[in-house]
Structure formats: structure tokens, C-alpha cells
Write a protein that holds these residues in place. Structure first.
Motif, PDB file in Angstrom:
ATOM      1  N   CYS A  18       0.835  -1.194   0.000  1.00 17.20           N
ATOM      2  CA  CYS A  18       0.000   0.000   0.000  1.00 17.20           C
ATOM      3  C   CYS A  18       0.875   1.251   0.000  1.00 17.20           C
ATOM      4  O   CYS A  18       1.790   1.371   0.813  1.00 17.20           O
ATOM      5  CB  CYS A  18      -0.892  -0.017   1.242  1.00 17.20           C
ATOM      6  SG  CYS A  18      -1.795   1.519   1.485  1.00 17.20           S
ATOM      7  N   TYR A  20       0.043   4.136   0.857  1.00 16.96           N
ATOM      8  CA  TYR A  20      -0.340   5.058   1.931  1.00 16.96           C
ATOM      9  C   TYR A  20       0.261   4.664   3.268  1.00 16.96           C
ATOM     10  O   TYR A  20       0.791   5.497   3.996  1.00 16.96           O
ATOM     11  CB  TYR A  20      -1.861   5.127   2.048  1.00 16.96           C
ATOM     12  CG  TYR A  20      -2.532   5.606   0.783  1.00 16.96           C
ATOM     13  CD1 TYR A  20      -2.400   6.928   0.369  1.00 16.96           C
ATOM     14  CD2 TYR A  20      -3.274   4.726   0.001  1.00 16.96           C
ATOM     15  CE1 TYR A  20      -2.998   7.364  -0.790  1.00 16.96           C
ATOM     16  CE2 TYR A  20      -3.882   5.156  -1.166  1.00 16.96           C
ATOM     17  CZ  TYR A  20      -3.741   6.475  -1.557  1.00 16.96           C
ATOM     18  OH  TYR A  20      -4.337   6.893  -2.722  1.00 16.96           O
ATOM     19  N   CYS A  21       0.127   3.372   3.597  1.00 20.30           N
ATOM     20  CA  CYS A  21       0.578   2.952   4.925  1.00 20.30           C
ATOM     21  C   CYS A  21       1.661   1.890   4.871  1.00 20.30           C
ATOM     22  O   CYS A  21       2.203   1.510   5.896  1.00 20.30           O
ATOM     23  CB  CYS A  21      -0.604   2.450   5.748  1.00 20.30           C
ATOM     24  SG  CYS A  21      -1.310   0.901   5.139  1.00 20.30           S
ATOM     25  N   CYS A  43      -6.502  -1.559   0.023  1.00 24.40           N
ATOM     26  CA  CYS A  43      -5.750  -1.834   1.242  1.00 24.40           C
ATOM     27  C   CYS A  43      -6.717  -2.151   2.378  1.00 24.40           C
ATOM     28  O   CYS A  43      -7.582  -1.339   2.700  1.00 24.40           O
ATOM     29  CB  CYS A  43      -4.882  -0.633   1.600  1.00 24.40           C
ATOM     30  SG  CYS A  43      -4.012  -0.859   3.169  1.00 24.40           S
ATOM     31  N   ASP A  45      -5.892  -2.477   5.365  1.00 24.46           N
ATOM     32  CA  ASP A  45      -5.382  -1.874   6.596  1.00 24.46           C
ATOM     33  C   ASP A  45      -5.905  -0.457   6.787  1.00 24.46           C
ATOM     34  O   ASP A  45      -6.457  -0.115   7.824  1.00 24.46           O
ATOM     35  CB  ASP A  45      -3.854  -1.869   6.557  1.00 24.46           C
ATOM     36  CG  ASP A  45      -3.275  -2.392   7.860  1.00 24.46           C
ATOM     37  OD1 ASP A  45      -4.051  -2.893   8.692  1.00 24.46           O
ATOM     38  OD2 ASP A  45      -2.053  -2.305   8.039  1.00 24.46           O
ATOM     39  N   CYS A  46      -5.752   0.370   5.765  1.00 19.99           N
ATOM     40  CA  CYS A  46      -6.203   1.763   5.887  1.00 19.99           C
ATOM     41  C   CYS A  46      -7.442   2.020   5.038  1.00 19.99           C
ATOM     42  O   CYS A  46      -7.892   3.153   4.925  1.00 19.99           O
ATOM     43  CB  CYS A  46      -5.071   2.732   5.536  1.00 19.99           C
ATOM     44  SG  CYS A  46      -4.503   2.650   3.828  1.00 19.99           S
TER      45      CYS A  46
HETATM   46 ZN   LIG Z   1      -2.874   1.117   3.501  1.00 20.84          ZN
END
Ligand SMILES: [Zn+2]
Length: 54
Positions: A18, A20-21, A43, A45-46
Motif C-alpha cells: 500500500c 499510503y501505509c 488496502c 489496513d487503511c
Molecule cells: Zn494502507
């Protein structure tokens, strides 16, 4: 089972990180539209969708 390297795309089963994270807990979504040079990922996760260009 042998895999023809000329047709196998290494990206298909590769883990996508990802942007972003940095999580690798991502899912690939089926591409929409005519553009096959990029793929959609999501993603877990985020909770952010992102595109990956090949
Ligand atoms: Zn993410």
C-alpha cells in the motif's frame, strides 16, 4: 505444471504494498474499463483503494 514465462505476469501473484501505509494486506480488484496497463487494489489496513501501474 509448468508456467510459460512469456505469458505469466509476475505482478499477478506478487504482494502489492500500500502506497499510503506500507501494508501488504492488500487485495487486487478486477480492472474496470479498457485500461489494462493498471490494476486496482484495495488496502485492508487503511481502507484505501489505490491504483498500480505496470
Ligand atoms: Zn494502507
Amino acid at each position: 505444471m509448468t508456467v510459460d514465462p512469456s505469458t505469466a505476469t509476475a505482478d499477478d501473484n506478487a504482494t502489492v504494498e500500500c502506497p499510503y501505509c506500507g501494508s501488504t494486506d492488500t487485495e487486487r480488484e478486477h480492472p474496470k474499463g479498457p485500461s489494462l496497463c493498471r490494476s486496482m487494489h484495495f488496502c485492508a489496513d487503511c481502507q484505501q483503494p489505490f491504483e498500480r501501474f505496470h
